[in-house]
Design a protein around this motif. Structure first.
Motif, PDB file in Angstrom:
ATOM      1  N   LYS A  30     -16.230  -1.127  -1.172  1.00  0.00           N
ATOM      2  CA  LYS A  30     -17.688  -0.934  -1.117  1.00  0.00           C
ATOM      3  C   LYS A  30     -18.079  -0.144   0.127  1.00  0.00           C
ATOM      4  N   LYS A  58     -18.735   2.730   8.591  1.00  0.00           N
ATOM      5  CA  LYS A  58     -19.983   2.460   7.862  1.00  0.00           C
ATOM      6  C   LYS A  58     -21.091   2.100   8.838  1.00  0.00           C
ATOM      7  N   LEU A  83     -20.680  -6.632  -7.916  1.00  0.00           N
ATOM      8  CA  LEU A  83     -19.951  -6.166  -6.731  1.00  0.00           C
ATOM      9  C   LEU A  83     -20.043  -7.123  -5.547  1.00  0.00           C
ATOM     10  N   ASP A  96     -11.948  -1.902 -12.653  1.00  0.00           N
ATOM     11  CA  ASP A  96     -12.014  -2.266 -11.235  1.00  0.00           C
ATOM     12  C   ASP A  96     -12.539  -1.142 -10.354  1.00  0.00           C
ATOM     13  N   HIS A 131     -17.120   2.067  -8.188  1.00  0.00           N
ATOM     14  CA  HIS A 131     -16.928   2.740  -6.898  1.00  0.00           C
ATOM     15  C   HIS A 131     -16.781   4.258  -7.099  1.00  0.00           C
ATOM     16  N   GLN A 134     -19.894   3.588   0.293  1.00  0.00           N
ATOM     17  CA  GLN A 134     -21.124   3.879   1.032  1.00  0.00           C
ATOM     18  C   GLN A 134     -20.910   4.990   2.050  1.00  0.00           C
ATOM     19  N   GLN A 144     -13.781  -9.555 -14.567  1.00  0.00           N
ATOM     20  CA  GLN A 144     -13.396  -8.674 -15.657  1.00  0.00           C
ATOM     21  C   GLN A 144     -12.614  -9.369 -16.763  1.00  0.00           C
ATOM     22  N   LEU A 190     -12.017  -5.474  -2.148  1.00  0.00           N
ATOM     23  CA  LEU A 190     -13.371  -5.194  -2.642  1.00  0.00           C
ATOM     24  C   LEU A 190     -14.321  -4.770  -1.533  1.00  0.00           C
ATOM     25  N   GLU A 191     -14.302  -5.494  -0.412  1.00  0.00           N
ATOM     26  CA  GLU A 191     -15.255  -5.168   0.651  1.00  0.00           C
ATOM     27  C   GLU A 191     -15.000  -3.771   1.209  1.00  0.00           C
ATOM     28  N   MET A 234     -12.546 -11.404  -9.669  1.00  0.00           N
ATOM     29  CA  MET A 234     -13.507 -10.536 -10.358  1.00  0.00           C
ATOM     30  C   MET A 234     -13.673 -11.018 -11.802  1.00  0.00           C
ATOM     31  N   ARG A 280     -15.061  -0.357   8.031  1.00  0.00           N
ATOM     32  CA  ARG A 280     -16.309  -1.053   8.302  1.00  0.00           C
ATOM     33  C   ARG A 280     -17.028  -0.428   9.506  1.00  0.00           C
ATOM     34  N   GLN A 284     -24.431  -6.573   3.589  1.00  0.00           N
ATOM     35  CA  GLN A 284     -24.044  -5.621   2.551  1.00  0.00           C
ATOM     36  C   GLN A 284     -25.132  -4.576   2.301  1.00  0.00           C
TER      37      GLN A 284
END
Lengths: 341, 484
Positions: free
Chosen positions: A98, A53, B69, A140, A144, A102, B3, A94-95, B1, A50, B134
């Motif tokens: 992401k 980023k 997401l 999943d 990404h 990025q 899915q 997940l976070e 999620m 994080r 985000q």
């Protein structure tokens, strides 16, 4: 309160955060972390990611600082951080995934002494693209890895590698995956591969014309999936209308099989597909050296074509479209049957 | 999620329609593969007609990607999405109490009680804070996009126009106009610098007013961009100062006061707003169940009601126009002549609406072509050279047509006049709100240095009011009746 500030440790430099991230990634990659420590280390790793980023993108309070970005980029590519990050992505939450995506995207654009060092790194690590390609087979990871892949093919050497690898064939399947997110992501990458780097694409298309367009026609343009047909006919137009692909275009518009497919797309009930198909069809009609069989098909369908074209209108006013249409109609109206050689 | 949700339309059973827009319909549906004991899980399915939709596929792709997401209790996440013929189905959790817009128009036409507003706004801010963190801008924050579940959970939904700012080519996309005019921030309408996170904060402020009054400010006016351009120039919350406080929604206005500055820099972030005193003692979501959802008609009932109203309206319109009837007959004849052998559109509904006659199959069995078969192909090299020289010939453009985004242009006079008339009724009311608001705000912002500007702006407002009065008089004379 002020006391706390006094003992606050010195903020870490971008390079330090990269090193801390790398150390943790190595541990996760090797899989040698004790279960009791795992959660804590993962939290640390997520936090470092994080932080990276934030350095690259800034946050609501501060804009990114060029010098910090450069430091980060240099340290990142000094060793195999990118490979580690890609390998460990499935282990992140997940976070963090992401954030990592990025970061990878941003690094592709960072210049160090006016060089894109990411490109140099990837040139020596092309096999990473093989890993990223596997993403499309995993719900999943698809979005990404898909984003990362699209960013990496900004570099011509990388795009060339993917285009010329067996991966390209897989896109014909990925584009039609039932999951819209993933299919659309694959389609976006496919389009990028076939349009971004002109000279590479031109070379690829002329070398691989036969198999590529055979697949393209049968799997995409004649797909039973509306979205696939729509995207494919649009992309076909983009490719053929690009000046650098004119040898390919010339070849394409001289085939009556191709003409048949485009004429069928033009009479679809979808307006969008009709319009996109017209942009390819006009090339067949405008060809001043139409082969006799092309001419004869156009002549045999003259009245129907003229009627269809007459009815074909864009939603918004589009002078270019109207001019093209008038020209095509004129050309078709004046055609006479041609003796076959 | 999400899915685990199947990406196959056969796995869903449509129960009923709960919303509709220009190119999308929202259904309540049952997912047959999910949920225990054969009952199935109830979901909402947004079905978007991709052929009608103005958005290009890329923006739709980004929308669904964003939705799948994002993961936050106050964000409506998509379970999955897949295409069904020409439509895209986005499967989402079913929010049984529907949108706040629909709650307002059904049971709270003059606004929600303040404690409810606080809960809704706080939950919305949490969503915005996450979204902005985000790197996403929602771009269409309004009561219609804030949804409530049976348990009072509040979620921000409809990412129809949301855009990731971190995305590579964001510059070009951000400059597109999206969102719904009444809620749009001035810099969005003026559109020189595109969107930023703070545009959402403006829309959030307008949404707060909407919740408090049952509708957004200036909603009497037609939603034309050019009109709004003019209005928002004058609709500065900071243009007004002092005057009486007789509104009981003080806390709300205080909360709002922080937001609605036209200067983007002054507008606070979602995070900062969350720390505002207005939200300090805000109630839990249970509070909404008792005070907002009790006695509310179901979403289905509300949709039916709203549909009755709209269809009554459209009926009146179409009765008035003779061309409507003619089109219908044309359509019918066209359908009968359409070739039945076409393979691609059998599943499509709404084909009746197609005005265009379709071509009934091509003739590829041209005399001669069949004869010569593959032998026809001429010497490729020669052909290529001939064509490439001719392709350079002038006249016919080989370039792709790039549609230039044309803005809707309204005749200025008409708009000006209409706006002045409508403004009269509306602006007075809004001015009151705004004044109250600014009063509270004065303390926070210490606008001492702005006196000159404020004086100037007050002049502008006064002049505008005089103009309106004149316009009102004119109208009165013209119509012989007073306008309210």
């Amino acid at each position: 309160m002020p006391m706390k500030g006094l003992f606050k440790s010195k903020p870490r430099t971008p390079a330090e955060i990269v090193r801390l991230t790398r150390d943790l990634l190595v541990q996760f990659d090797m899989g040698g972390i004790r279960e009791s420590k795992r959660e804590e280390k993962m939290a640390d790793l997520s936090k470092h990611i994080r932080d990276l980023k934030c350095i690259l993108y800034g946050n609501s309070e501060a804009e990114p600082v060029a010098e910090a970005c450069t430091q980060l980029t240099q340290e990142f590519f000094k060793e195999n951080t990118l490979r580690l990050l890609i390998n460990c992505l499935p282990k992140l939450n997940l976070e963090a995934r992401k954030d990592a995506t990025q970061i990878v995207a941003n690094l592709q654009r960072q210049q160090v002494q006016s060089r894109l060092i990411a490109s140099d790194y990837l040139e020596n690590n092309k096999d990473l693209m093989d890993v990223l390609m596997t993403g499309y087979e995993n719900t999943d990871l698809a979005l990404h890895y898909g984003s990362m892949l699209r960013e990496c093919i900004r570099h011509q050497v990388v795009a060339k590698y993917v285009l010329e690898s067996d991966h390209l064939k897989k896109f014909f399947e990925f584009i039609q995956l039932p999951n819209f997110d993933i299919a659309a992501d694959a389609a976006a990458t496919f389009k990028e591969l076939l349009t971004r780097h002109k000279s590479t694409v031109a070379e690829f298309l002329s070398k691989n014309y036969d198999w590529f367009f055979a697949e393209y026609n049968s799997k995409l343009l004649e797909s039973s999936n509306y979205i696939t047909r729509r995207q494919a006919v649009k992309l076909l137009g983009d490719m053929l209308l690009d000046r650098s692909n004119s040898p390919t275009m010339t070849k394409y518009v001289s085939s009556r099989d191709n003409l048949r497919i485009l004429m069928n797309l033009m009479r679809e009930s979808s307006k969008t597909i009709q319009i996109e198909a017209f942009h390819v069809f006009k090339l067949f009609a405008a060809n001043q050296n139409k082969p006799a069989d092309i001419v004869n098909i156009l002549v045999a369908n003259k009245s129907k074509l003229l009627r269809l074209l007459g009815d074909l209108k864009t939603d918004k006013e589009d002078e270019q479209f109207d001019a093209d249409k008038a020209q095509v109609m004129q050309e078709i109206a004046s055609l006479e049957p041609k003796e076959l050689a | 999620m999400g899915q685990e949700y199947p990406v196959d339309p056969k796995c869903y059973e449509i129960i009923g329609e709960i919303g509709s827009g220009v190119s999308a319909i929202v259904y309540k549906a049952r997912c047959l593969r999910k949920g225990g004991t054969g009952t199935g899980t109830i979901v909402a399915i947004k079905s978007i007609d991709l052929d009608q939709s103005r958005a290009d596929l890329d923006s739709i792709r980004l929308e669904t990607k964003t939705m799948s997401l994002l993961c936050h209790p106050n964000i409506l996440q998509a379970h999955c999405s897949f295409t069904v013929g020409r439509r895209l189905w986005v499967v989402m959790p079913f929010m049984s109490a529907g949108s706040l817009q629909s709650i307002l128009s059904s049971n709270f036409s003059s606004g929600l009680p303040e404690p409810c507003i606080a809960v809704v706004l706080k939950e919305t801010l949490k969503a915005l804070s996450y979204l902005h963190d985000q790197g996403h801008v929602h771009r269409d924050v309004k009561a219609g996009n804030i949804l409530v579940a049976y348990d009072g959970a509040v979620k921000l939904g409809d990412f129809g126009v949301s855009t990731p700012v971190f995305d590579a080519n964001f510059d070009s996309r951000l400059k597109d106009i999206a969102g719904t005019p009444y809620w749009m921030a001035p810099e969005v309408i003026h559109s020189h610098n595109g969107y930023g996170f703070k545009a959402d904060i403006w829309s959030f402020g307008i949404t707060a007013l909407e919740l408090a009054h049952g509708r957004p400010p200036l909603s009497h006016l037609p939603p034309s961009k050019s009109l709004l351009f003019k209005i928002t120039k004058r609709f500065r919350f900071s243009d007004y100062d002092t005057i009486n406080i007789n509104n009981n929604k003080l806390g709300l206005l205080q909360g709002l006061g922080l937001i609605s500055y036209i200067e983007v820099v002054v507008r606070p972030t979602a995070d900062k707003l969350l720390r505002h005193a207005f939200f300090k003692n805000s109630k839990s979501c249970d509070f909404l169940v008792k005070n907002l959802l009790a006695g509310l008609p179901t979403v289905e009932e509300r949709f039916k009601m709203s549909k009755c109203i709209t269809s009554a309206n459209t009926k009146m319109v179409s009765l008035g126009s003779a061309s409507g009837a003619t089109t219908n007959t044309n359509t019918n004849t066209a359908t009968t002549t359409t070739n039945t052998a076409s393979e691609d559109d059998a599943t499509e509904t709404g084909e009746l609406m197609k005005k265009q006659r379709r071509v009934s199959g091509w003739n590829f069995n041209v005399e001669g072509v069949r004869f010569h078969g593959e032998l026809v192909i001429p010497d490729k090299r020669v052909e290529y050279e001939a064509f490439s020289s001719s392709s350079a010939s002038p006249g016919f453009s080989m370039g792709t047509t790039t549609p230039t985004p044309t803005e809707e242009v309204y005749p200025v006079d008409q708009v000006e006049e209409a706006s002045l008339v409508a403004l009269r009724g509306n602006l007075d009311e809004q001015r009151k709100n705004v004044k109250d608001l600014i009063t509270f705000l004065g303390g926070d912002q210490g606008g001492g240095g702005e006196t000159n500007k404020e004086e100037h702006l007050t002049d502008v407002v006064d002049r505008l009011r005089r103009e309106m009065e004149q316009e009102k008089e004119k109208q009165r004379v013209a119509n012989g009746v007073g306008i309210s």
